[in-house]
Design an enzyme around this catalytic site. Structure first.
Site, PDB file in Angstrom:
ATOM      1  N   PHE A 225       0.829  -1.224   0.000  1.00  0.00           N
ATOM      2  CA  PHE A 225       0.000   0.000   0.000  1.00  0.00           C
ATOM      3  C   PHE A 225       0.863   1.274   0.000  1.00  0.00           C
ATOM      4  CE2 PHE A 225      -2.159   2.814   3.343  1.00  0.00           C
ATOM      5  CZ  PHE A 225      -2.792   3.608   2.401  1.00  0.00           C
TER       6      PHE A 225
ATOM      7  N   ILE B 221      13.379  -9.776   1.470  1.00  0.00           N
ATOM      8  CA  ILE B 221      14.435  -9.043   2.183  1.00  0.00           C
ATOM      9  C   ILE B 221      15.205  -9.963   3.132  1.00  0.00           C
ATOM     10  CG2 ILE B 221      13.410  -6.751   2.026  1.00  0.00           C
ATOM     11  CD1 ILE B 221      12.448  -7.211   5.002  1.00  0.00           C
TER      12      ILE B 221
ATOM     13  N   ALA C 268       9.137  -2.884   3.388  1.00  0.00           N
ATOM     14  CA  ALA C 268       8.690  -4.290   3.409  1.00  0.00           C
ATOM     15  C   ALA C 268       8.445  -4.756   4.834  1.00  0.00           C
ATOM     16  CB  ALA C 268       9.719  -5.182   2.743  1.00  0.00           C
TER      17      ALA C 268
ATOM     18  N   THR D 161       6.366   2.694  12.712  1.00  0.00           N
ATOM     19  CA  THR D 161       4.981   2.947  13.133  1.00  0.00           C
ATOM     20  C   THR D 161       4.912   3.576  14.524  1.00  0.00           C
ATOM     21  OG1 THR D 161       2.957   1.783  13.769  1.00  0.00           O
ATOM     22  CG2 THR D 161       4.970   0.525  13.931  1.00  0.00           C
ATOM     23  N   ASP D 162       3.811   4.248  14.793  1.00  0.00           N
ATOM     24  CA  ASP D 162       3.598   4.791  16.145  1.00  0.00           C
ATOM     25  C   ASP D 162       3.261   3.681  17.149  1.00  0.00           C
ATOM     26  OD1 ASP D 162       1.030   4.182  15.247  1.00  0.00           O
ATOM     27  OD2 ASP D 162       0.174   6.162  15.658  1.00  0.00           O
ATOM     28  N   GLU D 163       2.944   2.480  16.635  1.00  0.00           N
ATOM     29  CA  GLU D 163       2.538   1.405  17.553  1.00  0.00           C
ATOM     30  C   GLU D 163       3.677   0.941  18.451  1.00  0.00           C
ATOM     31  OE1 GLU D 163       0.040  -1.697  16.191  1.00  0.00           O
ATOM     32  OE2 GLU D 163      -1.054  -0.406  14.815  1.00  0.00           O
TER      33      GLU D 163
ATOM     34  N   TYR E  22       2.999  -7.656  16.172  1.00  0.00           N
ATOM     35  CA  TYR E  22       3.389  -6.733  15.090  1.00  0.00           C
ATOM     36  C   TYR E  22       4.202  -5.565  15.651  1.00  0.00           C
ATOM     37  CZ  TYR E  22       2.978  -2.664  12.030  1.00  0.00           C
ATOM     38  OH  TYR E  22       3.262  -1.539  11.299  1.00  0.00           O
TER      39      TYR E  22
ATOM     40  N   LYS F 294       8.159  -4.516  15.002  1.00  0.00           N
ATOM     41  CA  LYS F 294       8.592  -3.221  14.450  1.00  0.00           C
ATOM     42  C   LYS F 294       9.525  -2.517  15.442  1.00  0.00           C
ATOM     43  CE  LYS F 294       7.485  -1.458  11.074  1.00  0.00           C
ATOM     44  NZ  LYS F 294       8.025  -1.536   9.683  1.00  0.00           N
TER      45      LYS F 294
ATOM     46  N   ARG G  88     -10.477  -7.111  19.625  1.00  0.00           N
ATOM     47  CA  ARG G  88      -9.140  -7.628  19.308  1.00  0.00           C
ATOM     48  C   ARG G  88      -8.391  -7.883  20.617  1.00  0.00           C
ATOM     49  NH1 ARG G  88      -5.573  -3.531  15.755  1.00  0.00           N
ATOM     50  NH2 ARG G  88      -6.496  -4.594  13.980  1.00  0.00           N
TER      51      ARG G  88
ATOM     52  N   GLY H  14      -5.781  -7.675  23.394  1.00  0.00           N
ATOM     53  CA  GLY H  14      -4.718  -6.691  23.660  1.00  0.00           C
ATOM     54  C   GLY H  14      -4.892  -5.387  22.908  1.00  0.00           C
TER      55      GLY H  14
HETATM   56  P1  NAD Z   1       1.425  -3.654   3.194  1.00  0.00           P
HETATM   57  O1  NAD Z   1       1.114  -4.879   3.978  1.00  0.00           O
HETATM   58  O2  NAD Z   1       0.367  -3.044   2.353  1.00  0.00           O
HETATM   59  O3  NAD Z   1       2.667  -3.946   2.229  1.00  0.00           O
HETATM   60  C1  NAD Z   1       3.786  -4.658   2.635  1.00  0.00           C
HETATM   61  C2  NAD Z   1       4.568  -5.079   1.405  1.00  0.00           C
HETATM   62  O4  NAD Z   1       5.754  -5.769   1.840  1.00  0.00           O
HETATM   63  C3  NAD Z   1       3.799  -6.042   0.498  1.00  0.00           C
HETATM   64  O5  NAD Z   1       3.894  -5.631  -0.848  1.00  0.00           O
HETATM   65  C4  NAD Z   1       4.497  -7.382   0.709  1.00  0.00           C
HETATM   66  O6  NAD Z   1       4.465  -8.216  -0.439  1.00  0.00           O
HETATM   67  C5  NAD Z   1       5.915  -6.930   1.045  1.00  0.00           C
HETATM   68  N1  NAD Z   1       6.660  -7.924   1.817  1.00  0.00           N
HETATM   69  C6  NAD Z   1       6.235  -8.636   2.898  1.00  0.00           C
HETATM   70  N2  NAD Z   1       7.207  -9.464   3.316  1.00  0.00           N
HETATM   71  C7  NAD Z   1       8.271  -9.262   2.491  1.00  0.00           C
HETATM   72  C8  NAD Z   1       9.590  -9.816   2.421  1.00  0.00           C
HETATM   73  N3  NAD Z   1      10.002 -10.755   3.283  1.00  0.00           N
HETATM   74  N4  NAD Z   1      10.421  -9.366   1.468  1.00  0.00           N
HETATM   75  C9  NAD Z   1      10.010  -8.417   0.579  1.00  0.00           C
HETATM   76  N5  NAD Z   1       8.778  -7.886   0.579  1.00  0.00           N
HETATM   77  C10 NAD Z   1       7.924  -8.297   1.540  1.00  0.00           C
HETATM   78  O7  NAD Z   1       2.009  -2.623   4.240  1.00  0.00           O
HETATM   79  P2  NAD Z   1       1.879  -1.034   4.287  1.00  0.00           P
HETATM   80  O8  NAD Z   1       0.629  -0.695   4.999  1.00  0.00           O
HETATM   81  O9  NAD Z   1       2.145  -0.482   2.936  1.00  0.00           O
HETATM   82  O10 NAD Z   1       3.092  -0.691   5.270  1.00  0.00           O
HETATM   83  C11 NAD Z   1       4.394  -0.444   4.753  1.00  0.00           C
HETATM   84  C12 NAD Z   1       5.331  -0.118   5.902  1.00  0.00           C
HETATM   85  O11 NAD Z   1       4.839   1.023   6.607  1.00  0.00           O
HETATM   86  C13 NAD Z   1       5.447  -1.228   6.936  1.00  0.00           C
HETATM   87  O12 NAD Z   1       6.787  -1.299   7.354  1.00  0.00           O
HETATM   88  C14 NAD Z   1       4.542  -0.781   8.082  1.00  0.00           C
HETATM   89  O13 NAD Z   1       5.009  -1.275   9.308  1.00  0.00           O
HETATM   90  C15 NAD Z   1       4.705   0.728   7.995  1.00  0.00           C
HETATM   91  N6  NAD Z   1       3.563   1.522   8.472  1.00  0.00           N
HETATM   92  C16 NAD Z   1       2.311   1.270   8.006  1.00  0.00           C
HETATM   93  C17 NAD Z   1       1.252   2.088   8.417  1.00  0.00           C
HETATM   94  C18 NAD Z   1      -0.155   1.870   7.917  1.00  0.00           C
HETATM   95  O14 NAD Z   1      -1.079   2.516   8.413  1.00  0.00           O
HETATM   96  N7  NAD Z   1      -0.387   1.011   6.933  1.00  0.00           N
HETATM   97  C19 NAD Z   1       1.490   3.136   9.316  1.00  0.00           C
HETATM   98  C20 NAD Z   1       2.802   3.331   9.786  1.00  0.00           C
HETATM   99  C21 NAD Z   1       3.831   2.538   9.343  1.00  0.00           C
HETATM  100  O1  DAU Z   2      -0.731   3.048  13.834  1.00  0.00           O
HETATM  101  C1  DAU Z   2      -0.080   2.623  12.677  1.00  0.00           C
HETATM  102  C2  DAU Z   2      -0.538   1.225  12.339  1.00  0.00           C
HETATM  103  O2  DAU Z   2      -1.863   1.343  11.819  1.00  0.00           O
HETATM  104  C3  DAU Z   2       0.367   0.532  11.325  1.00  0.00           C
HETATM  105  O3  DAU Z   2       1.640   0.352  11.876  1.00  0.00           O
HETATM  106  C4  DAU Z   2      -0.219  -0.830  10.925  1.00  0.00           C
HETATM  107  O4  DAU Z   2       0.581  -1.416   9.898  1.00  0.00           O
HETATM  108  C5  DAU Z   2      -1.619  -0.614  10.399  1.00  0.00           C
HETATM  109  O5  DAU Z   2      -2.216  -1.866  10.109  1.00  0.00           O
HETATM  110  C6  DAU Z   2      -2.470   0.149  11.414  1.00  0.00           C
HETATM  111  O6  DAU Z   2      -2.748  -0.688  12.584  1.00  0.00           O
HETATM  112  P1  DAU Z   2      -4.190  -0.710  13.274  1.00  0.00           P
HETATM  113  O7  DAU Z   2      -4.348  -1.963  14.022  1.00  0.00           O
HETATM  114  O8  DAU Z   2      -4.452   0.567  13.975  1.00  0.00           O
HETATM  115  O9  DAU Z   2      -5.093  -0.693  11.922  1.00  0.00           O
HETATM  116  P2  DAU Z   2      -6.419  -1.503  11.532  1.00  0.00           P
HETATM  117  O10 DAU Z   2      -6.898  -0.912  10.243  1.00  0.00           O
HETATM  118  O11 DAU Z   2      -6.237  -2.978  11.584  1.00  0.00           O
HETATM  119  O12 DAU Z   2      -7.443  -1.102  12.686  1.00  0.00           O
HETATM  120  C7  DAU Z   2      -7.748   0.254  12.956  1.00  0.00           C
HETATM  121  C8  DAU Z   2      -8.676   0.279  14.156  1.00  0.00           C
HETATM  122  O13 DAU Z   2      -9.945  -0.280  13.759  1.00  0.00           O
HETATM  123  C9  DAU Z   2      -8.201  -0.574  15.307  1.00  0.00           C
HETATM  124  O14 DAU Z   2      -8.580   0.061  16.531  1.00  0.00           O
HETATM  125  C10 DAU Z   2      -8.975  -1.879  15.156  1.00  0.00           C
HETATM  126  C11 DAU Z   2     -10.293  -1.424  14.539  1.00  0.00           C
HETATM  127  N1  DAU Z   2     -10.946  -2.384  13.636  1.00  0.00           N
HETATM  128  C12 DAU Z   2     -10.210  -2.909  12.618  1.00  0.00           C
HETATM  129  C13 DAU Z   2     -10.765  -3.795  11.730  1.00  0.00           C
HETATM  130  C14 DAU Z   2      -9.961  -4.396  10.599  1.00  0.00           C
HETATM  131  C15 DAU Z   2     -12.297  -2.690  13.797  1.00  0.00           C
HETATM  132  O15 DAU Z   2     -12.971  -2.188  14.710  1.00  0.00           O
HETATM  133  N2  DAU Z   2     -12.848  -3.552  12.898  1.00  0.00           N
HETATM  134  C16 DAU Z   2     -12.153  -4.134  11.885  1.00  0.00           C
HETATM  135  O16 DAU Z   2     -12.740  -4.957  11.119  1.00  0.00           O
END
Ligand code: NAD
Ligand code: DAU
Length: 362
Positions: A17, A66, A88, A136-138, A162, A166, A294, A296
């Site tokens: 993404f 990776i 990744a 991530t902020d997590e 997760y 991270k 969920r 935790g």
């Molecule tokens: P995503 O799950 O959409 O994409 C992850 C990508 O990494 C995928 O294309 C997958 O094929 C690839 N991948 C997984 N394992 C791999 C491996 N071993 N080698 C090479 N490629 C691999 O994730 P995203 O939401 O785009 O997140 C990207 C980064 O940003 C992550 O490091 C995540 O921790 C961080 N992040 C995400 C969010 C969020 O809200 N989505 C917020 C803060 C930080």
């Molecule tokens: O804070 C940054 C993080 O945000 C990233 O590091 C992660 O990669 C990303 O997945 C995201 O984590 P969250 O757990 O916050 O995102 P998620 O979309 O899974 O859930 C957002 C909130 O919504 C969380 O409080 C759980 C809740 N939720 C999620 C799903 C999928 C629901 O209530 N129902 C759902 O079906």
């Protein structure tokens, strides 16, 4: 402010993404870079969103992990990579609860292998190199309703496998700076949303389920709070950090937009009611269902992004109102992408379209 200018960039996880949005962001705004996208194409990865760059000389895709030191070393050397932007990861908290091992392999071991391969290939030639780690902020854990927002000095307290994976990768990155003077910068960002997000995360899942007439599952009481940032703003922040960030530093990135999950889901339902009303003229809100929480589940995240604002002059340009409208509109007009992603058919489509293109570095 000194400005670093990347030329040959290795993006890891660029079929995911945020990574794919970053590559589109860069290729559409910067003609001076060459990008190699290394991605394992897990369930979350797809080349669908980068097809328009398939024949662009500035872009090459390599399928691989990776965790594969020899593949990474080959890419770093042969492509004369000067900048690594490391996305990744296994990224979904729910999956880390049911199957944590892949998170350890990719997020911890993979990050270590990437760091170490880059350290070996780059040797002493570090002044013109950058390693940007996307985190991530997590890693900071959870907040009560009255706690101040996370700053860069908030102690790590990860609560899910997760988040722990991270946090471990962030610490490895930190250690490479302190031990080897390795040129790292880390960004810790809040929840992203926008086009091309896999429909397991809250916002795309709600859009997809709503349109399919399925329940909209709210975990627990739905009052958990997240800070939401439009993905293009995150991409701009990462580029700013690479170009002007201080080596060894971490920067929090956030949207200054805390919202409870219920409010997010209501705003999606209201937009869908306006843009694609249900056939029975009832609101999509009728599909909301409370489900088991969920394990935790972190109650609240909030990000203080003053450092990147004050020192690097980055602030988000999208408000939640504008960003969520763009996002819902994008999903409504990209049903074929959604269908391909949901059914796994994107692989067939890509196999046909990429039949004559190299898929590995070998
Ligand atoms: P995503 O799950 O959409 O994409 C992850 C990508 O990494 C995928 O294309 C997958 O094929 C690839 N991948 C997984 N394992 C791999 C491996 N071993 N080698 C090479 N490629 C691999 O994730 P995203 O939401 O785009 O997140 C990207 C980064 O940003 C992550 O490091 C995540 O921790 C961080 N992040 C995400 C969010 C969020 O809200 N989505 C917020 C803060 C930080
Ligand atoms: O804070 C940054 C993080 O945000 C990233 O590091 C992660 O990669 C990303 O997945 C995201 O984590 P969250 O757990 O916050 O995102 P998620 O979309 O899974 O859930 C957002 C909130 O919504 C969380 O409080 C759980 C809740 N939720 C999620 C799903 C999928 C629901 O209530 N129902 C759902 O079906």
């Amino acid at each position: 402010m000194d400005s670093f200018k990347p030329r040959n960039i290795l993006v890891t996880g660029g079929a995911g993404f945020i990574g794919s949005n970053f590559i589109r962001h860069l290729l559409s705004s910067n003609s001076d870079v060459v990008i190699t996208n290394l991605d394992a194409l897990t369930y979350a990865g797809s080349q669908l969103g980068l097809v328009s760059y398939a024949d662009d000389e500035r872009y090459e895709f390599v399928q691989g992990s990776i965790t594969d030191s020899s593949l990474i070393t080959t890419i770093l050397s042969e492509k004369q990579i000067d900048t690594v932007v490391h996305f990744a990861a296994e990224s979904h908290v729910d999956r880390s609860i049911t199957g944590p091992e892949a998170f350890i392999d990719t997020n911890i071991v993979g990050t270590f292998r990437l760091l170490d391969a880059a350290r070996t290939v780059w040797g002493d030639n570090l002044a013109s190199r950058r390693f940007l780690h996307v985190s991530t902020d997590e890693v900071y854990g959870t907040l009560s309703a009255t706690d101040p927002a996370f700053t860069e000095t908030t102690p790590f307290a990860p609560n899910s496998p997760y988040a722990a994976s991270k946090a471990s990768s962030d610490m490895l990155v930190r250690s490479y700076f302190h031990t080897y003077s390795f040129p790292v910068i880390t960004t810790n960002c809040s929840n992203n949303y926008g086009p091309f997000q896999f429909p397991e995360k809250l916002i795309p899942l709600m859009i997809v389920n709503a349109l399919a007439g399925k329940p909209l599952p709210i975990y627990g009481d739905g009052q958990q709070v997240r800070d939401w940032l439009y993905v293009d703003d995150h991409c701009a922040a990462i580029w700013r950090a690479i170009s002007t960030g201080e080596l060894g530093s971490t920067y929090n990135v956030g949207g200054n937009n805390e919202m409870p999950n219920m409010d997010i889901v209501h705003s999606i339902c209201d937009l869908l009611d306006e843009l694609q009303p249900r056939h029975d003229a009832k609101s999509y809100r009728e599909q909301i269902e409370f489900v088991e929480d969920r394990p935790g589940h972190d109650r609240r995240y909030a990000v203080n992004a003053d450092r990147i604002a004050n020192e690097l002059r980055w602030t988000p340009s999208e408000s939640f109102a504008t960003g969520i409208r763009k996002t819902v509109e994008w999903y409504l007009s990209n049903e074929s992408w959604l269908e391909a992603i949901k059914t796994g058919q994107h692989q067939n489509w890509i196999d046909q379209n990429y039949a004559n293109r190299p898929m590995t570095a070998a």
